[in-house]
Design an enzyme around this catalytic site. Structure first.
Site, mmCIF file in Angstrom:
data_model
loop_
_atom_site.group_PDB
_atom_site.id
_atom_site.type_symbol
_atom_site.label_atom_id
_atom_site.label_comp_id
_atom_site.label_asym_id
_atom_site.label_seq_id
_atom_site.Cartn_x
_atom_site.Cartn_y
_atom_site.Cartn_z
ATOM 1 C CD GLU A 180 7.715 -5.485 3.058
ATOM 2 O OE1 GLU A 180 7.392 -5.959 2.142
ATOM 3 O OE2 GLU A 180 7.310 -4.586 3.995
ATOM 4 C CG ASP A 221 -1.169 -3.667 7.941
ATOM 5 O OD1 ASP A 221 -0.472 -4.370 8.510
ATOM 6 O OD2 ASP A 221 -0.698 -2.826 6.931
ATOM 7 C CD GLU A 275 3.473 6.311 4.019
ATOM 8 O OE1 GLU A 275 4.113 5.662 4.560
ATOM 9 O OE2 GLU A 275 2.465 5.995 3.330
ATOM 10 C CD GLU A 312 -1.917 -0.307 1.458
ATOM 11 O OE1 GLU A 312 -0.862 -1.455 1.592
ATOM 12 O OE2 GLU A 312 -1.415 0.584 1.061
#
Length: 761
Positions: free
Chosen positions: A150, A295, A389, A407
């Site tokens: 992150e 992803d 989610e 996204e």
């Protein structure tokens, strides 16, 4: 050549056919909100589209400034704001959220992450002011353990993007930022150096966390499990930093991690799992997916090629992509499978992070699949206003949270830029209205705790300002209306800008600069008139105009709607004649021996029969039928093993042997089992040839004896020197005669003695 009259006639026929196809479908809209989808029921004029676009662009800017302004007023210099309480979220002070708080490092996360969004929105004075505040207040020597992944995508990426845009404004809008002297770049080097100790592992994959002040403490070294995306989402930011700073260490570390992940893929399926050990390299979780855990590794495999121009990255991505299409893709939907057993499903739902995939498919050049997947996701959005989610394959909520993830909007933006289809403007407008209606609160935009109740959660992640509003604003903006052309930049997974010029020398074709997305009119231009070359590996060149792209997309979306209408409960009224006709065309009967839980068609057929497919506590497939419960009876449940068979089997030896080999085949590495099959076939052929050769030799021998056999000859006087066999037989016979004579003589003597003794008596 086709004359103008012929062309006009074809266009008229095409228009009539298009109306005939779309109008019936529009009459069964799933939701009144979907009325904007009826694209052929009167296309809006160009003037109306432009006026709506400008209005929506201004609305996005107002909403962004609402969240940004309140963050700066109530939360800066802390990392995030609590938008309902209007107070800052402070690490180790605010109520902990567990591992989620590893994104917080007391380094003004929201401001760093949204820095380049200020430039996109044209807030250049605020951008310059924000840089000064970061330079003045932010330090990275805090005694906190933060997420390496992150921190890289949000902080390193945000600072690099801010530095690149600051230099761009220096060059194009002097004397703006005349005082700036690479301060953001120096800050980037500082934070990246603090992340480097995490990369000191056997594999080269970074540990999941590192202490910004003390590096890798023992408790952090003991954390050896990391996700595939965590280790494979470094190359863009680190390569950019190496090229900007002149220090190659950052790119070297990121490359080593990418290379190791590629080496650890399953070589039979070309899939990767979600979690592995950074020291041993062993897979901890082998679920293959395009969603959480995997992803952005897939994303960076392609974008590394686009940015750096190295064919190895494209080769790897294509291998992964082909495997995903082969094993995970089920029409417009996806299933997660085991990387080492790709025909076995691992979980019965999709997560919202996978919504980035249609955008990546556009960059790959697979436009048809991108439109299909996006339309499937849009159906979920229409049902719940946002993407949950996680949701099941029949569009039921699995996890109901929605933290305003970007996204789906990201994919909508890329599809719109590639096709200019007004449909995607309508999708973006619906998303904007939902954000305004359901998430706006006093000091920002709050996440949704459960989409079934629309209950708020007091959080506003930094990506809401960094990505969600950025993509919405760029959808409603022409590139010429922005301070820079976004198509000249690669967008990282956190929507930060890295210039394509970093890899330009490898790509220069006839001196043409590269662009990520080229307008359709430019794509179809003659070679001599083109101004750009595509940074993407493939372009859908079979589509010639914007109108054809829109028609192409509309046709695909209508097909997906018809498919999903037979699968998902859309709460519609009476079915149309088209739907009734579709229902009459039932699929072929599903046989028990042919059932596969990873086959979406099979699952849908079971659902139509009232049978639910789920996993039990041991990850075995469980089929449940509730038809008996209507009459007070219990549901009927059947648990399948990994081969897809039930738990009760016949017990004949032949069946058990067949079952054993069937399970062996289903659960083994495909490449290994193919090799075993080839070897077995070769052995069988060899045995056939061997037996056939022996039979041929025997037949030849018999034939020879029959054809060339001599008649027997009588010879009463045997030769003096007979054969060894004849002599031995003669000696044996004479020996036998002698022994017989001796035995007879002995018996006669014993008889005479016995008679003599009797006479004497």
């Amino acid at each position: 050549m086709t004359g103008p009259s012929t062309f006009t006639a074809r266009r008229c026929i095409l228009s009539v056919l298009l109306i005939l196809v779309i109008v019936p479908v529009s009459t069964v809209s799933a939701d009144p909100v979907d009325g904007s989808q009826n694209q052929t029921a009167g296309e809006p004029s160009t003037e109306n589209v432009n006026s709506d676009r400008i209005r929506l662009k201004a609305k996005v800017k107002e909403m962004f400034m609402h969240g940004y302004g309140n963050y700066m007023k109530f939360a800066f210099p802390h990392d995030e704001i609590l938008p309902i309480a209007c107070t800052p979220r402070i690490r180790d002070v605010t109520v902990s959220r567990g591992d989620v708080d590893d994104i917080l490092g007391n380094f003004s996360l929201t401001l760093i992450d949204s820095l380049d969004t200020l430039v996109v929105l044209g807030e250049l004075d605020e951008f310059e002011s924000a840089i000064k505040k970061l330079v003045k207040y932010v330090r990275f020597d805090t005694d906190l353990a933060v997420s390496v992944f992150e921190t890289n995508i949000r902080v390193v990426g945000g600072l690099i993007s801010g530095h690149i845009l600051a230099k761009h404004l220096q060059d194009t809008q002097a004397p703006r930022l005349a005082w700036y002297n690479d301060e953001l770049l120096h800050m980037t080097v500082d934070i990246a150096d603090r992340l480097l100790p995490a990369f000191n592992t056997t594999s080269g994959l970074p540990h999941p966390r590192v202490n910004l002040k003390h590096g890798m403490q023992k408790r952090l070294k003991d954390q050896v499990d990391t996700c595939t995306a965590c280790g494979g989402t470094m190359i863009l930011e680190m390569a950019a930093l190496s090229r900007l700073s002149g220090n190659p260490i950052y790119e070297e570390k990121a490359r080593k991690a990418m290379d190791f992940l590629w080496a650890q893929r399953n070589h039979g399926s070309d899939l990767v799992g979600t979690v592995l050990n950074v020291e041993s390299g062993n897979w901890v979780r082998r679920e293959a997916s395009i969603g959480a855990g995997v992803d952005s590794y897939m994303e960076y495999s392609l974008k590394a090629y686009m940015l750096l121009g190295e064919d190895d990255f494209l080769y790897r991505f294509n291998k992964h992509y082909d495997a995903i299409v082969r094993y995970l893709s089920k029409g417009p939907m996806f299933v997660d499978v085991h990387m080492h057993r790709p025909n076995v499903a691992s979980r019965p739902y999709m997560d919202s992070l996978s919504a980035f995939w249609p955008g990546l498919q556009v960059l790959k050049g697979d436009l048809k699949s991108a439109i299909e997947v996006h339309e499937m996701l849009y159906h979920v959005v229409q049902k719940y206003k946002f993407l949950p989610e996680a949701f099941t394959h029949d569009f039921q909520i699995h996890w109901g949270q929605h933290p305003l993830r970007p996204e789906f909007i990201e994919s909508t933006y890329i599809l719109y830029r590639a096709t200019r289809d007004p449909h995607y403007l309508q999708v973006a407008e619906q998303m904007l209205e939902s954000i305004e209606k359901y998430t706006r609160v006093a000091c920002g935009f709050a996440g949704i705790k459960d989409l079934r109740t629309m209950e708020h959660e007091d959080q506003m992640d930094s990506f809401v300002l960094a990505e969600t509003f950025k993509y919405l604003y760029m959808i409603f903006s022409e590139p010429s209306e922005l301070p820079f052309d976004p198509d000249n930049y690669i967008l990282t997974t956190e929507a930060h800008f890295l210039p394509l010029t970093m890899g330009e020398p490898r790509f220069m074709v006839a001196g043409l600069p590269r662009r990520v997305v080229i307008d359709p009119d430019e794509v179809i231009g003659e070679e001599t008139t083109r101004k750009y070359t595509s940074a993407c590996p493939n372009v859908a060149s079979q589509l010639r105009t914007i109108d054809e792209l829109s028609h192409f997309g509309s046709t695909i979306r209508n097909s997906v709607k018809k498919l999903l209408s037979n699968v998902v409960d859309t709460n519609r009224g009476s079915p149309t004649p088209e739907e009734i006709e579709t229902c009459k065309k039932t699929s072929e009967r599903l046989r028990a021996w042919a059932f596969s839980a990873s086959n979406v068609d099979h699952v849908l057929q079971l659902k139509a029969m009232g049978i639910e497919v789920d996993l039990d506590g041991n990850d075995r497939i469980m089929l449940t039928h509730h038809g008996n419960t209507k009459h007070g009876g219990p549901p009927v449940t059947c648990i399948l093993d990994s081969s897809g068979n039930g738990e009760v089997y016949p017990h004949s030896d032949h069946f058990l042997a067949f079952r054993f080999f069937a399970q062996l085949w289903a659960t083994s590495n495909p490449a290994a089992m193919t090799g075993v099959t080839v070897i077995t076939v070769m052995f069988c052929l060899w045995m056939v040839l061997l037996v056939g050769g022996m039979a041929a030799v025997c037949l030849a021998s018999v034939a020879y004896r029959v054809i060339y056999k001599e008649p027997p000859q009588l010879n009463p006087n045997p030769p003096e020197h007979g054969s060894t066999s004849t002599s031995s037989r003669s000696s044996s016979a004479s020996s036998g005669s002698t022994k017989t004579a001796e035995t007879s003589s002995l018996r006669r003597r014993r008889a005479s003695v016995d008679s003599h003794e009797s006479d004497s008596e």
